[in-house]
Design an enzyme around this catalytic site. Structure first.
Site, PDB file in Angstrom:
ATOM      1  N   ARG A 139       0.706  -1.300  -0.083  1.00 38.55           N
ATOM      2  CA  ARG A 139      -0.013  -0.311  -0.329  1.00 38.55           C
ATOM      3  C   ARG A 139       0.716   1.281   0.272  1.00 38.55           C
ATOM      4  O   ARG A 139       2.190   1.999   0.847  1.00 38.55           O
ATOM      5  CB  ARG A 139      -1.126  -0.105   1.525  1.00 38.55           C
ATOM      6  CG  ARG A 139      -1.724   1.117   1.154  1.00 38.55           C
ATOM      7  CD  ARG A 139      -2.770   1.307   2.510  1.00 38.55           C
ATOM      8  NE  ARG A 139      -3.468   2.398   2.721  1.00 38.55           N
ATOM      9  CZ  ARG A 139      -4.602   2.947   3.607  1.00 38.55           C
ATOM     10  NH1 ARG A 139      -3.947   2.114   4.996  1.00 38.55           N
ATOM     11  NH2 ARG A 139      -5.155   3.231   3.538  1.00 38.55           N
ATOM     12  N   HIS A 140       0.534   2.197  -0.566  1.00 36.91           N
ATOM     13  CA  HIS A 140       1.060   3.304  -0.529  1.00 36.91           C
ATOM     14  C   HIS A 140       1.378   3.981   0.573  1.00 36.91           C
ATOM     15  O   HIS A 140       0.533   4.022   1.893  1.00 36.91           O
ATOM     16  CB  HIS A 140       0.143   4.748  -1.899  1.00 36.91           C
ATOM     17  CG  HIS A 140      -1.111   4.921  -1.278  1.00 36.91           C
ATOM     18  ND1 HIS A 140      -0.893   5.886  -0.321  1.00 36.91           N
ATOM     19  CD2 HIS A 140      -2.465   4.564  -1.448  1.00 36.91           C
ATOM     20  CE1 HIS A 140      -2.475   5.616   0.028  1.00 36.91           C
ATOM     21  NE2 HIS A 140      -3.279   5.222  -0.541  1.00 36.91           N
ATOM     22  N   HIS A 181      -3.698   0.437  -3.522  1.00 36.87           N
ATOM     23  CA  HIS A 181      -4.364   0.655  -2.538  1.00 36.87           C
ATOM     24  C   HIS A 181      -4.544   0.102  -1.530  1.00 36.87           C
ATOM     25  O   HIS A 181      -4.042  -0.950  -1.655  1.00 36.87           O
ATOM     26  CB  HIS A 181      -5.274   1.497  -3.088  1.00 36.87           C
ATOM     27  CG  HIS A 181      -5.225   3.093  -4.335  1.00 36.87           C
ATOM     28  ND1 HIS A 181      -4.639   4.045  -4.245  1.00 36.87           N
ATOM     29  CD2 HIS A 181      -4.710   2.236  -5.268  1.00 36.87           C
ATOM     30  CE1 HIS A 181      -4.788   4.473  -5.025  1.00 36.87           C
ATOM     31  NE2 HIS A 181      -4.843   3.997  -6.019  1.00 36.87           N
TER      32      HIS A 181
END
Length: 599
Positions: A365-366, A551
């Protein structure tokens, strides 16, 4: 039209006047339609009614190929009906839901009796007579029940027909081929191989057990009347992709197509370099016209969706001759058991060899995004009166990359915060310490994801060696986006100017324009599944790790399809995503078997 052709069509017209054809052909000729054009319209509509043929001609008024002597291609299939068909349709739906789409979903349940062959428009009526004669010849000996034996292999699942009944069915196919040759002057190649009804084809091996369990629920003993069905297709578009139009579109330029919901568009994948991103070049089946169209107004259709049903022959002694000999054509096939779209980019997956390769996929995930710390008004806090960026807090990024449309586009495509950059570097450092070897990196088009990938690669000392491939198909579920439209992401050129080493040649599974604000949960998880399988297909066959930067939702939606698991319940999915921290990782323990994929 040449004089010789005119005389030929006149002779054909006169010859057919003793049959049922005048009720169809004469009204069209009375309208002033040339005989060859009228016959073409009748063949294209399955010779159902003169009204349908007249409507086809009206729609094809601007078709540049209207006068071209291009015949239809025909094929004969043996199709189940009744309870057996219902169970097969249920299998189609469940296998699609649990294991994604495979090659069998492209066509309805059937046993192939002959290869596709051509027939001149003026001789199509003779094919119907050939079907009737072959059926009448075989009717008495046709088996009252067709025994089906389940057969399974690493890439095929289906029913085989035992030798005794299979020989009788082959006799029927050979009789049709002979009659078609005599009556319609057609060269028909009847099927001589093992007769079979395919349930699944070219699927991932780790789906084999699930598919077998679903197939065991189909009892071949279910009552069934078998029907021989004659179908046709447009031979010009056999190797094209088929799109179904979802929304009305009015052309803005003369080289664009008019689109109406339900239209089918034929698209040649090899010709799409001429189109801008988000657009395709296609030919409308409804009008025959060719032009540009917005891809996000369409979805992928199945191979048989554009086929036309002509006549059927049902093998039942209980039926009278009139109802049996020439069943009414029911138009194009319904899509009950293959209604969902298929992804773009499938043609590249078809070229893969059926080989096994050990893969590892790391989904990240970012890092922390700036708007989640400073709120929706973060952009106002860091924008001067003259529209320039300044850093009001140390957790704001030092600077923002340049965007051609200005700073306002960062509102729906925010960057990482300083803490988010730090998290990304920590993740990269952890990967460096663990000694992993990356083979490729894919990211969502969101700036925060591209930034996270860049900082991870910098820690791994790979920022100059490995290009970032931007894949819109792994973007966030559009329902969770605050904007009512697709965010304006940075273009490849803008990313390059901002020192992001993106791959300019990568062709994504989903273009940006395919991200629709009204996307359902089912559409979202299907998009992720399609994208992940294309990502695997695009990577070299070695033991390295494929890095996916996306995400929080991707930690689940991008890994479950690789493990052969169905999507979570929507409510459970939402609860799970809320618990995922920024820059968190998930490594699915999968052994990915690289098979041609059509889901």
């Amino acid at each position: 039209m040449a004089a010789g052709e005119t005389q030929l069509y006149a002779k054909v017209s006169n010859k057919l006047k003793g049959r049922s054809t005048p009720s169809l052909l004469d009204p069209l000729l009375a309208m002033g339609v040339p005989a060859h054009t009228a016959l073409k319209a009748l063949a294209a509509t399955g010779r159902r009614t003169a009204e349908e043929a007249a409507e086809w001609l009206r729609c094809h008024g601007n078709d540049p190929s209207l006068d071209d002597p291009i015949p239809q291609e025909y094929a004969l299939f043996l199709c189940p009906t009744g309870p057996l068909l219902e169970r097969l349709q249920e299998f189609w739906r469940e296998s699609r839901r649990q294991c994604a789409k495979n090659r069998a979903h492209e066509v309805f349940p059937h046993v192939t009796l002959c290869d596709f062959f051509t027939c001149e428009d003026q001789k199509v009526e003779c094919l119907y007579e050939a079907l009737k004669r072959a059926g009448d010849r075989t009717l008495r000996s046709f088996p009252t029940s067709v025994p089906l034996a389940l057969h399974s292999s690493i890439s095929y699942l289906g029913f085989f027909i035992n030798d005794g009944p299979a020989d009788i069915i082959r006799e029927f196919a050979m009789a049709f081929a002979t009659e078609a040759s005599v009556l319609a002057d057609c060269s028909v190649k009847a099927c001589t191989k093992q007769l079979h009804l395919t349930l699944a084809h070219k699927f991932y091996p780790h789906h084999q057990r699930t598919l077998e369990e679903l197939a065991r629920a189909i009892h071949p003993s279910h009552s069934c009347q078998w029907t021989a069905a004659l179908y046709s297709r447009d031979m010009r578009f056999v190797h094209y992709q088929t799109l179904k139009v979802l929304f009305q579109y009015k052309p803005q330029n003369v080289d664009e197509l008019m689109l109406s919901p339900g239209d089918y568009i034929f698209v040649d994948p090899t010709q799409q370099e001429e189109a801008s991103e988000g657009w395709a070049i296609g030919t409308s089946q409804r009008t025959g016209c060719r032009g540009f169209l917005p891809e996000n107004y369409t979805e992928r259709a199945c191979e048989s969706d554009t086929w036309v049903k002509h006549r059927t022959y049902t093998f039942s002694l209980a039926m009278d001759g009139n109802s049996r000999k020439d069943g009414d054509a029911n138009g194009r096939l319904s899509g009950d058991f293959h209604s969902s779209p298929a992804p773009r980019g499938v043609s590249s997956a078809l070229a893969l060899q059926a080989m096994i390769s050990r893969r590892s996929v790391l989904v990240v995930r970012h890092g922390e995004r700036v708007d989640q710390i400073f709120g929706k008004s973060w952009l106002q806090q860091c924008t001067t009166a003259d529209g320039k960026y300044h850093r009001p807090d140390l957790n704001f990024p030092r600077s923002l990359p340049r965007r051609s449309s200005g700073i306002k586009d960062f509102e729906n495509d925010p960057p990482l915060s300083s803490c988010g950059i730090f998290q990304s570097r920590l993740a990269g450092g952890a990967l460096m310490d663990s000694g992993v070897r990356l083979t490729a990196v894919f990211t969502s088009p969101a700036l925060r994801c591209v930034q996270t990938a860049k900082h991870i690669l910098e820690e791994l000392k790979l920022e100059k060696k490995m290009k970032i491939r931007v894949e819109p198909g792994i973007f966030e579920w559009m329902k969770w986006e605050a904007s009512k439209s697709t965010p304006a992401f940075m273009t490849r050129q803008e990313l390059k100017e901002a020192s992001f080493n993106v791959d300019p040649d990568y062709r994504p599974a989903f273009p940006l324009c395919s991200l629709l604000p009204a996307e359902s949960y089912e559409e979202y998880v299907n998009r992720c599944a399609v994208s992940m399988h294309q990502i695997l297909s695009a990577c070299p066959q070695d033991a390295g790790i494929i890095l996916i930067v996306s995400h929080g939702s991707a930690l689940d939606s991008c890994t479950r399809p690789l493990l052969g698991l169905p999507p979570r319940d929507c409510g459970d999915f939402a609860q799970l995503v809320r618990k995922d921290p920024h820059a968190s990782e998930k490594v699915p323990p999968l052994l990915c078997r690289e098979q041609p994929w059509l889901g």
